[in-house]
Design an enzyme around this catalytic site. Structure first.
Site, short mmCIF file in Angstrom:
data_model
loop_
_atom_site.label_atom_id
_atom_site.label_comp_id
_atom_site.label_asym_id
_atom_site.label_seq_id
_atom_site.Cartn_x
_atom_site.Cartn_y
_atom_site.Cartn_z
N SER A 191 0.84 -1.21 0.06
CA SER A 191 0.10 0.01 -0.15
C SER A 191 0.96 1.26 -0.05
O SER A 191 1.92 1.02 0.42
CB SER A 191 -0.88 -0.13 1.22
OG SER A 191 -0.04 0.14 2.40
N GLY A 241 -9.57 -5.70 3.44
CA GLY A 241 -9.06 -6.59 2.31
C GLY A 241 -9.34 -6.03 0.93
O GLY A 241 -8.91 -6.79 0.07
N ALA A 242 -9.27 -4.69 0.93
CA ALA A 242 -9.24 -4.09 -0.46
C ALA A 242 -7.92 -4.43 -1.12
O ALA A 242 -7.97 -4.71 -2.50
CB ALA A 242 -9.51 -2.73 -0.28
N GLY A 243 -6.79 -4.39 -0.36
CA GLY A 243 -5.53 -4.42 -1.09
C GLY A 243 -5.52 -6.18 -1.29
O GLY A 243 -4.68 -6.65 -2.50
N ASP A 244 -6.09 -6.81 -0.57
CA ASP A 244 -5.99 -8.35 -0.88
C ASP A 244 -6.65 -8.73 -1.97
O ASP A 244 -6.36 -9.47 -3.02
CB ASP A 244 -6.59 -9.29 0.33
CG ASP A 244 -5.69 -8.86 1.73
OD1 ASP A 244 -4.55 -8.63 1.63
OD2 ASP A 244 -6.39 -8.65 2.64
N ASN A 268 -7.71 -3.58 -9.54
CA ASN A 268 -8.25 -2.46 -9.28
C ASN A 268 -9.86 -2.51 -8.91
O ASN A 268 -10.62 -2.17 -8.09
CB ASN A 268 -7.96 -1.14 -10.11
CG ASN A 268 -6.61 -0.60 -9.72
OD1 ASN A 268 -6.03 -0.93 -8.78
ND2 ASN A 268 -6.17 0.06 -10.87
#
Length: 364
Positions: A191, A241-244, A268
């Protein structure tokens, strides 16, 4: 021409992937009250996206005797240990070395994943995605031996935990004990906050670095260049969990044969879908089918998959990249149907998550 070595394409449409990271119990709190309890851990979000994209994978994960969620890929149960538990506080302000949108504390920890826990076979893709310190240097070393291409989430390497309260802190990548393995890793994801704990200019000489910027998309850095990948609009209610999910979509796109810039768009997209729900997301089945149709159409349309020969992958944005972004964005406009008809049955807590107060938060 910018390329990096990847495995040769197989005759089968889907290549094998290995996910390594523990399942967790996630507890979201606001105002001193629990607002949601969900299945957590990067492995759960990534496997959720892989299942959505019909990617075949093996998952190595450990849980304790108290693990309470049904999952499609059984973890290793440690009868003498509890499952890793994280508490996310959304109203305690900013703290140094922590997430800007929340304070994260590890209140229980399961056993680490050892090299002997990994399957005795080879994989095309490997993903080291620990969240609670469960990935050991020797485990990552074993992964680079049995996987042709290894993706690492930097949180698996640089997270440290306060001895008293378990608050998540970050340490410099060079001090993590993993730095010597970077030349054997193909992709390192971080991130924008985590990227501050490494020298991107130095690390990009060893491997491709992907930095996520939440609502502003992501950037891809490699030895000879960099590029920005556009985001997708989202109504954010929970950044967990968005990055996962981004990483799952990114790798899933590569597994399906997309070039790096196009695969990053898929990442994305899934990151934007994840922030719209609390905890592990349920994906509308109509939307998923449209996404998979667009991915397959893009793969067939793009005849420049391998620009530097069949053993290399290009980082250069191909013709039609912007159009692919628009087509993926249009999939989010598909009319949604009932949960019973069109959404995946993802494990939740016993309480009604939909009725709790959604924590106001920003960023990925």
């Amino acid at each position: 021409m910018v390329t990096t070595a990847i495995p040769q394409p197989q005759t089968t449409p889907i290549q094998s992937a290995l996910i390594v990271g523990n399942y967790c119990h996630d507890v979201l709190l606001q105002g001193g009250a629990v607002v949601a309890e969900t299945l957590g851990g990067a492995a759960s979000f990534i496997s959720n996206v892989f299942s959505a994209l019909s990617v075949s994978f093996h998952l190595t994960s450990k849980v304790g005797f108290d693990f309470k969620y049904p999952v499609n890929h059984d973890p290793i149960v440690i009868p003498t240990s509890k499952t890793t538990v994280f508490h996310a506080y959304f109203d305690q302000g900013h703290t140094e070395n922590a997430h800007q949108d929340r304070v994260l504390k590890r209140v229980e920890v399961c056993d680490p994943i050892n090299p002997s826990d990994l399957p005795d076979k080879r994989f095309d893709f490997g993903m080291a995605v620990g969240v609670g310190g469960e990935i050991l240097p020797e485990t990552l070393e074993k992964m680079v031996e049995i996987c042709d291409v290894v993706f690492v989430d930097i949180q698996a390497l640089i997270r440290a935990f306060d001895k008293n309260e378990g608050t998540v802190k970050l340490v410099g990548l060079k001090e993590s004990g993993f730095y010597h393995l970077l030349p054997r890793v193909k992709f390192l994801k971080a991130s924008s906050e985590e990227a501050l704990f490494m020298d991107v200019e130095e690390v990009r000489q060893w491997c491709c670095v992907v930095v996520t910027h939440g609502k502003d998309g992501c950037e891809v850095f490699w030895k000879d260049g960099e590029m920005k990948i556009e985001p997708f609009g989202a109504n954010q209610v929970d950044p967990t969990g968005a990055g996962d999910s981004f990483l799952g979509g990114f790798v899933g796109g590569l597994v399906h044969g997309l070039v790096v810039p196009d695969a990053a768009l898929v990442g994305n997209l899934f990151g934007s879908l994840t922030v719209g729900q609390i905890g592990l997301p349920k994906f509308d089945l109509r939307l998923l089918q449209r996404v998979k149709d667009e991915v397959q159409r893009r793969k067939l349309h793009n005849t420049c998959w391998f620009e530097g020969g069949k053993d290399s992958m290009s980082f250069t944005k191909p013709d039609g990249h912007d159009e692919f972004h628009a087509s993926l964005a249009s999939t989010k406009l598909v009319p949604t149907c009932s949960i019973q008809e069109c959404q995946r049955d993802v494990p939740r807590s016993a309480g009604s998550v939909e009725q709790v107060m959604r924590p106001p938060c920003n960023g990925q």
